[in-house]
Design a protein around this motif. Structure first.
Motif, PDB file in Angstrom:
ATOM      1  N   LYS A  11       0.817  -1.212   0.000  1.00  8.95           N
ATOM      2  CA  LYS A  11       0.000   0.000   0.000  1.00  8.95           C
ATOM      3  C   LYS A  11       0.857   1.271   0.000  1.00  8.95           C
ATOM      4  N   ASP A  12       2.106   1.190   0.495  1.00 10.75           N
ATOM      5  CA  ASP A  12       2.914   2.399   0.615  1.00 10.75           C
ATOM      6  C   ASP A  12       4.250   2.341  -0.120  1.00 10.75           C
ATOM      7  N   LYS A  13       4.484   1.294  -0.922  1.00 10.10           N
ATOM      8  CA  LYS A  13       5.718   1.222  -1.706  1.00 10.10           C
ATOM      9  C   LYS A  13       5.547   0.209  -2.829  1.00 10.10           C
ATOM     10  N   VAL A  14       6.254   0.452  -3.914  1.00 10.27           N
ATOM     11  CA  VAL A  14       6.222  -0.437  -5.069  1.00 10.27           C
ATOM     12  C   VAL A  14       7.661  -0.701  -5.496  1.00 10.27           C
ATOM     13  N   LYS A  24      12.889   0.599  -5.574  1.00 10.07           N
ATOM     14  CA  LYS A  24      11.822   0.653  -4.568  1.00 10.07           C
ATOM     15  C   LYS A  24      11.353   2.100  -4.452  1.00 10.07           C
ATOM     16  N   VAL A  25      10.126   2.347  -4.884  1.00  7.26           N
ATOM     17  CA  VAL A  25       9.556   3.693  -4.869  1.00  7.26           C
ATOM     18  C   VAL A  25       8.599   3.805  -3.682  1.00  7.26           C
ATOM     19  N   PHE A  26       8.854   4.764  -2.813  1.00  7.57           N
ATOM     20  CA  PHE A  26       8.076   4.939  -1.598  1.00  7.57           C
ATOM     21  C   PHE A  26       6.922   5.908  -1.832  1.00  7.57           C
ATOM     22  N   ASP A  27       5.852   5.713  -1.079  1.00  2.24           N
ATOM     23  CA  ASP A  27       4.723   6.628  -1.127  1.00  2.24           C
ATOM     24  C   ASP A  27       5.188   8.033  -0.741  1.00  2.24           C
ATOM     25  N   ILE A  28       4.455   9.013  -1.203  1.00  2.00           N
ATOM     26  CA  ILE A  28       4.828  10.412  -0.974  1.00  2.00           C
ATOM     27  C   ILE A  28       4.892  10.761   0.512  1.00  2.00           C
ATOM     28  N   LYS A  29       4.215   9.988   1.359  1.00  2.00           N
ATOM     29  CA  LYS A  29       4.209  10.280   2.803  1.00  2.00           C
ATOM     30  C   LYS A  29       5.562   9.993   3.451  1.00  2.00           C
ATOM     31  N   TYR A  30       6.410   9.170   2.778  1.00  2.00           N
ATOM     32  CA  TYR A  30       7.721   8.859   3.339  1.00  2.00           C
ATOM     33  C   TYR A  30       8.636  10.076   3.230  1.00  2.00           C
ATOM     34  N   LEU A  36      16.432   7.666   3.518  1.00  2.00           N
ATOM     35  CA  LEU A  36      17.885   7.666   3.664  1.00  2.00           C
ATOM     36  C   LEU A  36      18.329   6.741   4.792  1.00  2.00           C
ATOM     37  N   ASN A  37      17.529   6.669   5.859  1.00  3.97           N
ATOM     38  CA  ASN A  37      17.875   5.772   6.967  1.00  3.97           C
ATOM     39  C   ASN A  37      17.813   4.319   6.527  1.00  3.97           C
ATOM     40  N   GLU A  38      16.791   3.958   5.724  1.00  8.96           N
ATOM     41  CA  GLU A  38      16.708   2.582   5.220  1.00  8.96           C
ATOM     42  C   GLU A  38      17.902   2.262   4.327  1.00  8.96           C
ATOM     43  N   ALA A  39      18.258   3.205   3.454  1.00  4.55           N
ATOM     44  CA  ALA A  39      19.408   2.990   2.575  1.00  4.55           C
ATOM     45  C   ALA A  39      20.692   2.853   3.387  1.00  4.55           C
ATOM     46  N   LEU A  40      20.815   3.654   4.437  1.00  6.02           N
ATOM     47  CA  LEU A  40      22.004   3.596   5.284  1.00  6.02           C
ATOM     48  C   LEU A  40      22.090   2.254   6.004  1.00  6.02           C
ATOM     49  N   ASN A  60      15.014  10.592  -6.475  1.00  8.62           N
ATOM     50  CA  ASN A  60      13.638  11.078  -6.365  1.00  8.62           C
ATOM     51  C   ASN A  60      12.979  10.941  -7.729  1.00  8.62           C
ATOM     52  N   ILE A  61      11.835  10.260  -7.762  1.00 11.72           N
ATOM     53  CA  ILE A  61      11.122   9.998  -9.012  1.00 11.72           C
ATOM     54  C   ILE A  61       9.705  10.562  -8.900  1.00 11.72           C
ATOM     55  N   ASP A  62       9.426  11.565  -9.687  1.00  7.10           N
ATOM     56  CA  ASP A  62       8.090  12.188  -9.682  1.00  7.10           C
ATOM     57  C   ASP A  62       7.655  12.598  -8.280  1.00  7.10           C
ATOM     58  N   GLY A  63       8.615  13.153  -7.523  1.00  4.98           N
ATOM     59  CA  GLY A  63       8.304  13.644  -6.187  1.00  4.98           C
ATOM     60  C   GLY A  63       8.311  12.591  -5.095  1.00  4.98           C
ATOM     61  N   LYS A  64       8.632  11.340  -5.454  1.00  7.28           N
ATOM     62  CA  LYS A  64       8.680  10.255  -4.473  1.00  7.28           C
ATOM     63  C   LYS A  64      10.115   9.748  -4.334  1.00  7.28           C
ATOM     64  N   TRP A  65      10.521   9.495  -3.099  1.00  6.51           N
ATOM     65  CA  TRP A  65      11.863   8.985  -2.865  1.00  6.51           C
ATOM     66  C   TRP A  65      11.948   7.513  -3.269  1.00  6.51           C
ATOM     67  N   ALA A  66      13.126   7.113  -3.741  1.00  7.29           N
ATOM     68  CA  ALA A  66      13.313   5.744  -4.224  1.00  7.29           C
ATOM     69  C   ALA A  66      14.736   5.276  -3.925  1.00  7.29           C
TER      70      ALA A  66
END
Length: 248
Positions: A11-14, A24-30, A36-40, A60-66
């Motif tokens: 529901k919050d990532k694809v 991995k594209v995260f929902d805009i709420k992230y 960055l913490n997950e990547a770290l 950042n893809i279309d305003g969403k972090w990835a």
């Protein structure tokens, strides 16, 4: 951006496949901080020598972090268990070996499990009396500095055609007590309605690791309290049962 296909969707990532990359594209709420913490976390786990997808970039893809990392082709251990049910015990045994390998690693810069659980309890909407009991339980638990995955179930293990094992999804990684990590995995099985698998897992893990079942189960109120902040609403009755057991 064009992608080859969707690998998984929540529901919050694809997660998309794009050539040799998994995106991995995260929902805009992230927030940027969360991603960055997950990547770290994942970058720190790379340094332990465990076989995991390598981070390539955060973008950042279309305003969403990835997060962009290696795409690992293969089947999840979860799907193999489903496809070859007669091998369930062998697959579960292998799963536990992987988890125990994780616990042999050290990563001193990872967040400490105790600090994370304290924060989760504090941020929960639980009654003050329950919170006090949870804090007391947490303080009484032995603390170690083993790497803990924090969200390990067979869906996070990829087996390639060459029979190589890769471990995915390190967003919840901490350094702490392996018994807590086992309790978290037990809870994940229960929340999926796999109670028999949960009990079998607990039996096998205890036998292989030498950690007593009761030592693992003592963590269940704490991991359930943590899950209550982000878990599904329909899981609440199960989580509440575990949380309330802290006062027994």
């Amino acid at each position: 951006m064009q992608y080859d296909r969707i690998v998984s969707k929540r529901k919050d990532k694809v997660v998309y496949k794009n050539g040799d990359n998994a995106i991995k594209v995260f929902d805009i709420k992230y927030s940027k901080t969360e991603v960055l913490n997950e990547a770290l976390n994942q970058a720190r786990i790379e340094e332990t020598g465990l076989r995991i997808p390598r981070i390539r970039e955060v973008t950042n893809i279309d305003g969403k972090w990835a997060i962009v990392s290696d795409f690992i082709a293969g089947k999840t251990l979860e799907s193999l268990i489903r496809e070859i049910p007669e091998e369930e015990d062998n697959f579960l045994d292998k799963f536990i070996e992987i988890q125990m390998l994780i616990h042999t690693k050290r990563s001193p810069l990872l967040s400490k499990l105790k600090d994370k659980l304290n924060r989760k309890i504090s941020n929960s909407s639980l009654d003050d009396d329950i919170k006090l009991s949870l804090y007391s339980r947490l303080e009484s638990m032995p603390m170690y500095n083993n790497v803990c995955h924090g969200d390990l179930d067979p869906s996070n293990i990829i087996v390639t055609e060459e029979n190589e094992i890769y471990i995915l999804d390190w967003s919840h990684a901490t350094q702490g007590n392996p018994a807590q990590d086992a309790a978290r995995t037990y809870l994940l099985f229960v929340l999926k309605g796999q109670n028999k698998m949960a009990e079998k897992y607990l039996k096998f893990f205890s036998e292989k690791s030498g950690i007593e079942r009761d030592s693992i189960k003592k963590w269940l109120p704490l991991v359930a309290a943590s899950e209550s902040l982000t878990g599904k609403q329909e899981d609440w009755p199960i989580l509440k049962t575990f949380i309330d057991s802290v006062e027994e």
